[in-house]
Structures are given as C-alpha cells and as structure tokens.
Design an enzyme around this catalytic site. Sequence first.
Site, PDB file in Angstrom:
ATOM      1  N   PHE A 173     -13.217 -50.537  13.471  1.00 19.32           N
ATOM      2  CA  PHE A 173     -12.626 -49.969  14.732  1.00 19.32           C
ATOM      3  C   PHE A 173     -13.866 -49.175  15.264  1.00 19.32           C
ATOM      4  O   PHE A 173     -14.351 -48.237  14.751  1.00 19.32           O
ATOM      5  CB  PHE A 173     -11.484 -49.225  14.751  1.00 19.32           C
ATOM      6  CG  PHE A 173     -11.069 -48.492  16.051  1.00 19.32           C
ATOM      7  CD1 PHE A 173     -10.334 -49.282  16.980  1.00 19.32           C
ATOM      8  CD2 PHE A 173     -11.429 -47.327  16.361  1.00 19.32           C
ATOM      9  CE1 PHE A 173     -10.192 -48.628  18.100  1.00 19.32           C
ATOM     10  CE2 PHE A 173     -11.097 -46.687  17.514  1.00 19.32           C
ATOM     11  CZ  PHE A 173     -10.523 -47.497  18.498  1.00 19.32           C
TER      12      PHE A 173
ATOM     13  N   ASP B 266     -20.783 -45.744  11.312  1.00 18.70           N
ATOM     14  CA  ASP B 266     -19.780 -45.055  12.172  1.00 18.70           C
ATOM     15  C   ASP B 266     -19.057 -43.975  11.300  1.00 18.70           C
ATOM     16  O   ASP B 266     -18.071 -44.356  10.426  1.00 18.70           O
ATOM     17  CB  ASP B 266     -18.884 -46.086  12.653  1.00 18.70           C
ATOM     18  CG  ASP B 266     -18.128 -45.684  13.684  1.00 18.70           C
ATOM     19  OD1 ASP B 266     -17.623 -44.354  13.765  1.00 18.70           O
ATOM     20  OD2 ASP B 266     -17.448 -46.355  14.484  1.00 18.70           O
TER      21      ASP B 266
ATOM     22  N   LYS C  81     -14.737 -37.244  16.600  1.00 20.26           N
ATOM     23  CA  LYS C  81     -13.242 -36.551  16.139  1.00 20.26           C
ATOM     24  C   LYS C  81     -13.420 -35.151  15.653  1.00 20.26           C
ATOM     25  O   LYS C  81     -13.442 -34.237  16.487  1.00 20.26           O
ATOM     26  CB  LYS C  81     -12.820 -37.310  15.088  1.00 20.26           C
ATOM     27  CG  LYS C  81     -12.563 -38.820  15.809  1.00 20.26           C
ATOM     28  CD  LYS C  81     -11.446 -39.619  14.995  1.00 20.26           C
ATOM     29  CE  LYS C  81     -10.709 -40.635  15.653  1.00 20.26           C
ATOM     30  NZ  LYS C  81     -11.250 -41.876  15.688  1.00 20.26           N
TER      31      LYS C  81
HETATM   32  C1  LIG Z   1     -11.638 -42.946  16.766  1.00 26.08           C
HETATM   33  C2  LIG Z   1     -12.810 -43.828  16.354  1.00 26.08           C
HETATM   34  C3  LIG Z   1     -13.685 -44.322  17.570  1.00 26.08           C
HETATM   35  C4  LIG Z   1     -13.481 -44.111  18.920  1.00 26.08           C
HETATM   36  O1  LIG Z   1     -13.720 -42.441  19.288  1.00 26.08           O
HETATM   37  P1  LIG Z   1     -12.945 -42.345  20.709  1.00 26.08           P
HETATM   38  O2  LIG Z   1     -13.489 -40.655  20.486  1.00 26.08           O
HETATM   39  O3  LIG Z   1     -11.606 -42.399  20.671  1.00 26.08           O
HETATM   40  O4  LIG Z   1     -13.810 -42.960  21.532  1.00 26.08           O
HETATM   41  C5  LIG Z   1     -14.552 -44.829  16.640  1.00 26.08           C
HETATM   42  N1  LIG Z   1     -15.160 -45.224  15.551  1.00 26.08           N
HETATM   43  C6  LIG Z   1     -14.188 -44.701  14.601  1.00 26.08           C
HETATM   44  C7  LIG Z   1     -14.484 -45.116  13.445  1.00 26.08           C
HETATM   45  C8  LIG Z   1     -12.985 -44.093  14.963  1.00 26.08           C
HETATM   46  O5  LIG Z   1     -12.167 -43.448  13.923  1.00 26.08           O
END
Ligand SMILES: *Cc1c(COP(=O)(O)O)cnc(C)c1O
Length: 412
Positions: free
Chosen positions: A131, A218, A247
């Site tokens: 994701f 990420d 986050k």
């Molecule tokens: C939540 C998340 C995203 C996306 O972040 P947003 O602030 O919602 O755009 C991308 N990568 C990972 C691993 C995430 O958990």
Amino acid sequence: MPNTTSHLMQAYARQPVSFCRGSGARLWDTQGTEYLDAIAGVAVTSLGHAHPEITAAITEQAGLLLHTSNLFQIDWQERLGERLCGLSGMQRAFFCNSGAEANETALKLARLHGQRKQVVQPQVLVMDNSFHGRTIATLAATGNPAAHRGFEPLMPGFVRVPYNDIGAVRQAAAQVPGIVAVLVEPVQGEGGVRPASPEYLRALRALCDEQGWLLMVDEVQTGMGRTGTWFGYQHAGIAPDVITLAKALGNGFPIGACLARGQAAQLFSPGHHGCTFGGNPLACRIGCTVVDVMERDNIPERAAQLGHRLLAGLQHALRDHPRVVAIRGLGLMVGIELESDAKALLGRALAQQRLLITVTRDTTIRLLPPLICDGAQIDDIVARVARLLNAPTALPAHGEHARRGRITSPAT
Ligand SMILES: *Cc1c(COP(=O)(O)O)cnc(C)c1O
C-alpha cells in the site's frame, strides 16, 4: 450501504459513532461514552490525543505565523529536516502534507534517477500486497487489485513481484529492462501486518547497489517509532537511499516528508517539484515537537517493550482459539489473522468492548495503539480483544442495529 442523507461523498464505510474529545489512549463520544483507542487514528496519534506539549506548540505557533510559502527560508523546516536526517542517516528532506505525496516525491526522484542513467522507460519495482496511497501514481504502485478496480488505465512504470522473495527480485532484474528503483514497506500495514525479514531487506540493499537502483522505503506507517525503532528499516541495519514519512510525524497535524541521501538527495533542482502547504512553519514546528518528545521519552524503545507485551498477551489469551490463524507484528503494529471475514468485528469492538480496532484485508484485525500507552492499557486491549473474539457471533452488535436504523430512516 450509502447514507442517503449525507452531503459527504460516500468514500468511507463509517461507524455510527462520533468522538468529540480525547486524552492519551482514551476517547469520548458525543454521548459521553469512554473508549480505548487501539488504532491511534491509523498510526497517526502516536503520542496520544491532546498531548499537552503538542497543543502548546500548535497554539504558540498559531499566534506567530502559519504560512509564508516555500519562496522563503523557513527555519522550522530547516530544523525538522536536520532532526529527521540525524535520526535516519539521510541527508536532505522535502516536505509535503501526506503519505501519498511523500511517495509521489520518491517516485519523481526515481524517474529523475532513471533519466540520469539514460533509461528511456524507467520502472519502479513494487510488491504484491503493498500500500502506497490513493493518488494515480501511488495507486498504481499499490499491490491491491481491489483498490485498482474502476481506475484503469493504471499509470505505467511499475513492475510487481511477491513480497519477501528476493529470488523474484533477482529474476525481475535479469528479465525486465529499465528498473531504476525499488519501493518497499518494512512491514506491510494495510497488507495485513506482514514484516519483511531483515535478510530480505539486506539482500534488497545489496541488489540495489549492484544494479544502481534506488532503495526507497515507505515508512509512512512504520516510521517514527511505531515498530520499536525510529524507522522500520533499522531492524535490518541497512541504509536506504530514500525514505518516506507521514502519519505519526505530526501526531494528527497533516505533514509528510521524503528524505534522501547520496545521489538521490541531489536530484531535485528548482522547478522539479513543489508543494504549496508543504513544510509550513506550523507543520514543521509540530514535527519538531513530536521528535523532541519521542526522543526525550524514549518512545521507540517503549514501543518495542509494549509491543512484546501486546504480542505475548494476545498469543496467550488467544491460544487455541478456533478462529485465529496467526498473530504477528513488530513493535506496536500487530495483526491477528482470522480464518474468516473479520469486518463485522469493527462495529462489535466499538459497541460491545468500547475498543477501536481496524480490520485490514478482510480477515486481519490490526492493532496500532498509541505509543504512550501504559502496560495496564496494553493488558486492557488484550482483554477486550479476547472478549470480542470469545463473544458468541450470533449476537448482533449494538452498532449494527444503530447503523441500520440510521440508514433506513427517510430523508427529511
Ligand atoms: C497510510 C499510508 C500511505 C498513504 O498515506 P496518506 O497520508 O493517506 O496519503 C502510504 N504508505 C503507507 C505504508 C501507508 O500506511
């Protein structure tokens, strides 16, 4: 089921509860009912709700200056860049407002890196089950066919391989021309709480060095102490070329960052990228305060200890449970995989246990408690999850009744 009376686009399946106040790991709804928060706004409010030092930073900065623009020096942005680079071993930062934007930044770095190497059709290697966000590029990077559906054609430039499988990456290296970077999560969060093995991450690092690829990690969900170290890749002792954060960086205030080192840190020059709100004085001061508090209070170490307690507690309480397939996690990121659909448990956890949980990939309960929890609250989470899973499933949840009632009431 759509709510026909709302003026909001129906992009979310929302629970019929509205919170109006929080403190640490506790929340109160508009009826005054208290809840225990085991998701921290999906890995966002790691320092808990209404942290007094965050509140003070926000209120003081709001009275001084919110925004000027990136046409000018922004001291708080310089400071936050320095702090994050110091903690991560990176050298330069670009600030934005979200995880998807941070990943977009990383993907633009990968494209520039490819251009420097004279690669005409640059490809970024991404993982099954990953994701990375919901924008057109990060959606294409995301390894979830259900999220893609309806949004084709997907943006090209991605090669997908199974996660945690270095053989598949080597095979892609041999067969697919134009790969310039790898984008990987140290623990797949939305993908069901699946940690990468440290050996896999080390092998990825070695392969990226050998091939001249950027290793882009990420850390949007795993970063800022969540897994028991400042960043998830630190469990493997590697140094990525690029990392992305969001986050928990603002503890609820929107902020994202893309950090890079070496060549990758030198790729952008003026005109390549930008972000109106990115890195404004308020956001960056909050980010600095989050870093200060986490450092002073040893929050990553605390997450490691509490994570052991949570995992061990759940493994004990749910041993021999017929519905539980696996319990896994790293730090305060824990997944309980069930043998059947777990989505209904979200409403039941709220209504019956006054507990906030998330369910990911349909069958996995995901727990992401605030990192400031105390041991008793962790034990309380274990007890409530155990009661939730031991409750007779035939019993309809209060939340389900309430939701149905609301949806069928005619528009007035
Ligand atoms: C939540 C998340 C995203 C996306 O972040 P947003 O602030 O919602 O755009 C991308 N990568 C990972 C691993 C995430 O958990």
